[in-house]
Design a protein around this motif. Structure first.
Motif, PDB file in Angstrom:
ATOM      1  N   GLU A 187      -7.712 -21.095  22.199  1.00 46.51           N
ATOM      2  CA  GLU A 187      -6.665 -21.997  21.723  1.00 46.51           C
ATOM      3  C   GLU A 187      -6.385 -23.090  22.752  1.00 46.51           C
ATOM      4  N   ALA A 188      -6.025 -24.243  22.263  1.00 48.24           N
ATOM      5  CA  ALA A 188      -5.643 -25.351  23.141  1.00 48.24           C
ATOM      6  C   ALA A 188      -4.368 -24.981  23.885  1.00 48.24           C
ATOM      7  N   THR A 189      -4.214 -25.500  25.094  1.00 49.68           N
ATOM      8  CA  THR A 189      -3.044 -25.179  25.913  1.00 49.68           C
ATOM      9  C   THR A 189      -1.809 -25.980  25.529  1.00 49.68           C
ATOM     10  N   GLY A 190      -1.954 -26.969  24.699  1.00 48.54           N
ATOM     11  CA  GLY A 190      -0.797 -27.774  24.292  1.00 48.54           C
ATOM     12  C   GLY A 190      -1.220 -29.157  23.857  1.00 48.54           C
ATOM     13  N   ARG A 191      -0.248 -29.931  23.491  1.00 47.41           N
ATOM     14  CA  ARG A 191      -0.523 -31.293  23.038  1.00 47.41           C
ATOM     15  C   ARG A 191      -0.564 -32.248  24.212  1.00 47.41           C
ATOM     16  N   LEU A 192      -1.337 -33.291  24.034  1.00 46.60           N
ATOM     17  CA  LEU A 192      -1.399 -34.371  25.012  1.00 46.60           C
ATOM     18  C   LEU A 192      -0.951 -35.651  24.339  1.00 46.60           C
ATOM     19  N   THR A 193      -0.292 -36.490  25.069  1.00 41.51           N
ATOM     20  CA  THR A 193       0.126 -37.779  24.559  1.00 41.51           C
ATOM     21  C   THR A 193      -0.973 -38.799  24.833  1.00 41.51           C
ATOM     22  N   THR A 212      -7.888 -42.689  27.890  1.00 43.93           N
ATOM     23  CA  THR A 212      -7.868 -41.687  26.830  1.00 43.93           C
ATOM     24  C   THR A 212      -9.101 -40.795  26.914  1.00 43.93           C
TER      25      THR A 212
END
Length: 52
Positions: free
Chosen positions: A29-35, A11
């Motif tokens: 801005e963030a590029t997207g979500r991460l799991t 993580t």
């Protein structure tokens, strides 16, 4: 009983990688979500008696 493991080493590495990518891209801005990687571990106390 079961335990949830969030794999802190993995993580942390993913978080650092995402932060570096964000800083290097210059985007606000963030590029997207991460799991968040997670796993379940069955504890010995949860196993049927014949499995000990």
């Amino acid at each position: 009983m079961i335990a949830v493991t969030l794999d802190p080493d993995r993580t942390g590495a993913l978080a650092m990688s995402a932060l570096v990518a964000l800083v290097e891209s210059g985007q606000a801005e963030a590029t997207g979500r991460l799991t968040v990687p997670a796993g379940l571990r069955v504890r010995a106390s949860s196993l049927p008696p014949d499995m000990y």
